[in-house]
Write a protein that holds these residues in place. Structure first.
Motif, PDB file in Angstrom:
ATOM      1  N   LEU A 173       0.758  -1.221   0.014  1.00 29.37           N
ATOM      2  CA  LEU A 173      -0.050  -0.035  -0.037  1.00 29.37           C
ATOM      3  C   LEU A 173       0.605   1.202  -0.076  1.00 29.37           C
ATOM      4  O   LEU A 173       0.406   2.104  -0.659  1.00 29.37           O
ATOM      5  CB  LEU A 173      -0.948  -0.046   1.165  1.00 29.37           C
ATOM      6  CG  LEU A 173      -2.114  -1.144   1.210  1.00 29.37           C
ATOM      7  CD1 LEU A 173      -2.941  -1.177   2.521  1.00 29.37           C
ATOM      8  CD2 LEU A 173      -3.032  -0.757  -0.133  1.00 29.37           C
ATOM      9  N   TRP A 174       2.048   1.273   0.575  1.00 27.85           N
ATOM     10  CA  TRP A 174       2.803   2.450   0.652  1.00 27.85           C
ATOM     11  C   TRP A 174       3.538   2.489  -0.599  1.00 27.85           C
ATOM     12  O   TRP A 174       3.568   3.764  -1.265  1.00 27.85           O
ATOM     13  CB  TRP A 174       4.035   2.069   1.598  1.00 27.85           C
ATOM     14  CG  TRP A 174       3.764   2.695   2.907  1.00 27.85           C
ATOM     15  CD1 TRP A 174       3.376   2.025   4.207  1.00 27.85           C
ATOM     16  CD2 TRP A 174       3.576   4.212   3.461  1.00 27.85           C
ATOM     17  NE1 TRP A 174       3.008   2.766   5.231  1.00 27.85           N
ATOM     18  CE2 TRP A 174       3.377   4.120   4.587  1.00 27.85           C
ATOM     19  CE3 TRP A 174       3.895   5.364   2.974  1.00 27.85           C
ATOM     20  CZ2 TRP A 174       3.232   5.290   5.486  1.00 27.85           C
ATOM     21  CZ3 TRP A 174       3.630   6.597   3.548  1.00 27.85           C
ATOM     22  CH2 TRP A 174       3.289   6.302   4.900  1.00 27.85           C
ATOM     23  N   TRP A 192       0.701   3.978  -2.793  1.00 26.36           N
ATOM     24  CA  TRP A 192       0.557   5.524  -2.599  1.00 26.36           C
ATOM     25  C   TRP A 192       1.598   6.250  -3.093  1.00 26.36           C
ATOM     26  O   TRP A 192       1.112   7.500  -3.758  1.00 26.36           O
ATOM     27  CB  TRP A 192       0.667   5.636  -1.087  1.00 26.36           C
ATOM     28  CG  TRP A 192       0.610   6.976  -0.640  1.00 26.36           C
ATOM     29  CD1 TRP A 192       1.329   7.776  -0.061  1.00 26.36           C
ATOM     30  CD2 TRP A 192      -0.745   7.849  -0.688  1.00 26.36           C
ATOM     31  NE1 TRP A 192       0.906   9.130   0.103  1.00 26.36           N
ATOM     32  CE2 TRP A 192      -0.210   9.062  -0.204  1.00 26.36           C
ATOM     33  CE3 TRP A 192      -1.999   7.703  -1.269  1.00 26.36           C
ATOM     34  CZ2 TRP A 192      -1.285  10.297  -0.113  1.00 26.36           C
ATOM     35  CZ3 TRP A 192      -2.908   8.681  -1.117  1.00 26.36           C
ATOM     36  CH2 TRP A 192      -2.269  10.107  -0.446  1.00 26.36           C
ATOM     37  N   LEU A 249       0.755   9.074  -5.946  1.00 29.43           N
ATOM     38  CA  LEU A 249       1.409  10.718  -5.673  1.00 29.43           C
ATOM     39  C   LEU A 249       2.374  11.137  -6.754  1.00 29.43           C
ATOM     40  O   LEU A 249       2.087  12.181  -7.321  1.00 29.43           O
ATOM     41  CB  LEU A 249       2.059  10.694  -4.354  1.00 29.43           C
ATOM     42  CG  LEU A 249       2.568  11.932  -3.798  1.00 29.43           C
ATOM     43  CD1 LEU A 249       1.393  12.843  -3.434  1.00 29.43           C
ATOM     44  CD2 LEU A 249       3.425  11.720  -2.453  1.00 29.43           C
ATOM     45  N   LEU A 253      -3.493  13.047   1.458  1.00 27.33           N
ATOM     46  CA  LEU A 253      -4.631  12.205   1.385  1.00 27.33           C
ATOM     47  C   LEU A 253      -5.770  13.038   0.894  1.00 27.33           C
ATOM     48  O   LEU A 253      -6.269  12.888  -0.169  1.00 27.33           O
ATOM     49  CB  LEU A 253      -4.970  11.433   2.875  1.00 27.33           C
ATOM     50  CG  LEU A 253      -6.180  10.646   2.737  1.00 27.33           C
ATOM     51  CD1 LEU A 253      -5.709   9.254   1.934  1.00 27.33           C
ATOM     52  CD2 LEU A 253      -6.415  10.020   3.951  1.00 27.33           C
TER      53      LEU A 253
END
Length: 150
Positions: free
Chosen positions: A24-25, A28, A32, A62
Protein backbone atom coordinates in the motif's frame (compact mmCIF):
# COMPACT_ATOMS: atom_id res chain seq x y z
CA UNK A 1 18.50 -16.36 19.44
CA UNK A 2 16.58 -19.51 18.73
CA UNK A 3 14.81 -19.68 15.34
CA UNK A 4 11.70 -21.11 17.01
CA UNK A 5 11.40 -17.99 19.14
CA UNK A 6 11.48 -15.79 16.03
CA UNK A 7 8.62 -17.73 14.49
CA UNK A 8 6.54 -17.33 17.63
CA UNK A 9 7.32 -13.62 17.93
CA UNK A 10 6.33 -12.87 14.35
CA UNK A 11 3.58 -15.16 13.08
CA UNK A 12 2.58 -15.62 9.44
CA UNK A 13 -0.41 -13.28 9.73
CA UNK A 14 1.89 -10.44 10.83
CA UNK A 15 4.12 -11.12 7.82
CA UNK A 16 1.05 -10.89 5.60
CA UNK A 17 -0.01 -7.57 7.16
CA UNK A 18 3.50 -6.18 6.88
CA UNK A 19 3.66 -7.08 3.19
CA UNK A 20 0.21 -5.57 2.65
CA UNK A 21 1.29 -2.32 4.33
CA UNK A 22 4.45 -2.24 2.21
CA UNK A 23 2.42 -2.79 -0.95
CA UNK A 24 0.00 0.00 0.00
CA UNK A 25 2.89 2.41 0.67
CA UNK A 26 4.39 1.64 -2.73
CA UNK A 27 0.96 2.07 -4.35
CA UNK A 28 0.50 5.37 -2.51
CA UNK A 29 3.83 6.77 -3.68
CA UNK A 30 3.16 5.61 -7.25
CA UNK A 31 -0.19 7.41 -7.22
CA UNK A 32 1.35 10.52 -5.67
CA UNK A 33 4.09 10.74 -8.31
CA UNK A 34 1.57 10.00 -11.08
CA UNK A 35 -0.59 12.90 -9.93
CA UNK A 36 2.38 15.27 -9.57
CA UNK A 37 3.46 14.34 -13.10
CA UNK A 38 -0.07 14.91 -14.36
CA UNK A 39 -0.23 18.33 -12.70
CA UNK A 40 2.87 19.48 -14.59
CA UNK A 41 1.74 17.84 -17.86
CA UNK A 42 -1.70 19.48 -17.84
CA UNK A 43 -1.95 22.32 -20.36
CA UNK A 44 -5.37 23.50 -19.22
CA UNK A 45 -4.12 24.57 -15.76
CA UNK A 46 -2.50 27.95 -15.25
CA UNK A 47 0.72 28.32 -13.31
CA UNK A 48 -1.20 29.29 -10.17
CA UNK A 49 -3.52 26.34 -10.61
CA UNK A 50 -0.58 23.97 -10.85
CA UNK A 51 1.04 25.55 -7.80
CA UNK A 52 -2.22 25.28 -5.84
CA UNK A 53 -2.74 21.61 -6.67
CA UNK A 54 0.91 20.84 -5.96
CA UNK A 55 0.77 22.54 -2.53
CA UNK A 56 -2.48 20.72 -1.71
CA UNK A 57 -1.08 17.35 -2.77
CA UNK A 58 2.18 17.82 -0.86
CA UNK A 59 0.89 19.51 2.31
CA UNK A 60 -2.32 17.45 2.71
CA UNK A 61 -1.51 14.33 0.68
CA UNK A 62 -4.56 12.19 1.46
CA UNK A 63 -7.12 14.96 0.94
CA UNK A 64 -5.18 16.47 -1.98
CA UNK A 65 -4.83 13.21 -3.90
CA UNK A 66 -8.47 12.27 -3.38
CA UNK A 67 -9.65 15.77 -4.37
CA UNK A 68 -7.45 15.69 -7.48
CA UNK A 69 -8.76 12.28 -8.52
CA UNK A 70 -12.36 13.39 -8.03
CA UNK A 71 -11.94 16.77 -9.74
CA UNK A 72 -9.57 15.88 -12.58
CA UNK A 73 -9.52 12.08 -12.79
CA UNK A 74 -11.27 11.79 -16.16
CA UNK A 75 -9.09 14.42 -17.82
CA UNK A 76 -6.06 12.66 -16.32
CA UNK A 77 -7.00 9.52 -18.25
CA UNK A 78 -7.49 11.51 -21.46
CA UNK A 79 -4.04 13.06 -21.11
CA UNK A 80 -2.55 9.58 -20.65
CA UNK A 81 -4.23 8.36 -23.85
CA UNK A 82 -3.09 11.43 -25.79
CA UNK A 83 0.48 10.94 -24.55
CA UNK A 84 0.40 7.28 -25.60
CA UNK A 85 -0.87 8.23 -29.07
CA UNK A 86 1.87 10.85 -29.47
CA UNK A 87 4.49 8.33 -28.39
CA UNK A 88 3.18 5.73 -30.82
CA UNK A 89 3.14 8.23 -33.69
CA UNK A 90 6.70 9.29 -32.88
CA UNK A 91 7.78 5.65 -32.76
CA UNK A 92 6.18 4.90 -36.14
CA UNK A 93 7.83 8.00 -37.62
CA UNK A 94 11.18 6.86 -36.22
CA UNK A 95 10.74 3.39 -37.72
CA UNK A 96 9.89 4.88 -41.12
CA UNK A 97 12.87 7.22 -40.89
CA UNK A 98 15.19 4.38 -39.88
CA UNK A 99 13.90 2.26 -42.77
CA UNK A 100 14.51 5.14 -45.15
CA UNK A 101 10.99 5.47 -46.53
CA UNK A 102 8.34 8.13 -46.15
CA UNK A 103 4.62 7.40 -45.92
CA UNK A 104 3.98 8.88 -49.39
CA UNK A 105 6.72 6.95 -51.20
CA UNK A 106 4.59 3.89 -51.86
CA UNK A 107 4.62 3.74 -55.63
CA UNK A 108 2.85 1.44 -58.02
CA UNK A 109 4.43 -1.24 -60.14
CA UNK A 110 5.04 -4.91 -59.84
CA UNK A 111 7.63 -6.68 -57.84
CA UNK A 112 8.03 -9.01 -54.91
CA UNK A 113 7.60 -6.16 -52.42
CA UNK A 114 4.38 -5.03 -54.06
CA UNK A 115 5.70 -1.79 -55.57
CA UNK A 116 8.76 -0.09 -56.92
CA UNK A 117 9.22 2.37 -54.06
CA UNK A 118 7.57 0.39 -51.26
CA UNK A 119 9.31 -1.59 -48.60
CA UNK A 120 8.23 -4.25 -46.19
CA UNK A 121 8.03 -1.60 -43.50
CA UNK A 122 5.39 0.37 -45.42
CA UNK A 123 3.39 -2.77 -46.14
CA UNK A 124 3.50 -3.83 -42.49
CA UNK A 125 2.53 -0.33 -41.35
CA UNK A 126 -0.46 -0.26 -43.69
CA UNK A 127 -1.43 -3.76 -42.59
CA UNK A 128 -1.23 -2.78 -38.90
CA UNK A 129 -3.36 0.28 -39.65
CA UNK A 130 -6.02 -1.90 -41.28
CA UNK A 131 -6.00 -4.20 -38.26
CA UNK A 132 -6.27 -1.25 -35.84
CA UNK A 133 -9.29 0.11 -37.71
CA UNK A 134 -10.96 -3.30 -37.60
CA UNK A 135 -10.95 -3.74 -41.37
CA UNK A 136 -9.23 -7.12 -41.08
CA UNK A 137 -9.23 -9.79 -38.39
CA UNK A 138 -6.22 -11.02 -36.42
CA UNK A 139 -6.05 -14.18 -38.55
CA UNK A 140 -6.08 -12.19 -41.80
CA UNK A 141 -3.42 -9.92 -40.34
CA UNK A 142 -1.15 -12.86 -39.48
CA UNK A 143 -1.57 -14.47 -42.92
CA UNK A 144 -0.85 -11.21 -44.75
CA UNK A 145 2.13 -10.50 -42.48
CA UNK A 146 3.55 -13.95 -43.20
CA UNK A 147 3.16 -13.34 -46.96
CA UNK A 148 4.93 -9.98 -46.72
CA UNK A 149 7.83 -11.34 -44.70
CA UNK A 150 8.34 -14.45 -46.82
Amino acid sequence: MDTNMLAVDYPVLNIFWTLLELFLWILWFFLLFKIITDIFRSHDLSGWGKAGWLVLVIILPLIGVLAYLIARGTSMGKRDVEQAQRSEAAFKAYIRDAAGTAPGEAGGGGGPGGGAGRSHVDDLARLADLKDRGAISDEEYQRAKDRILS
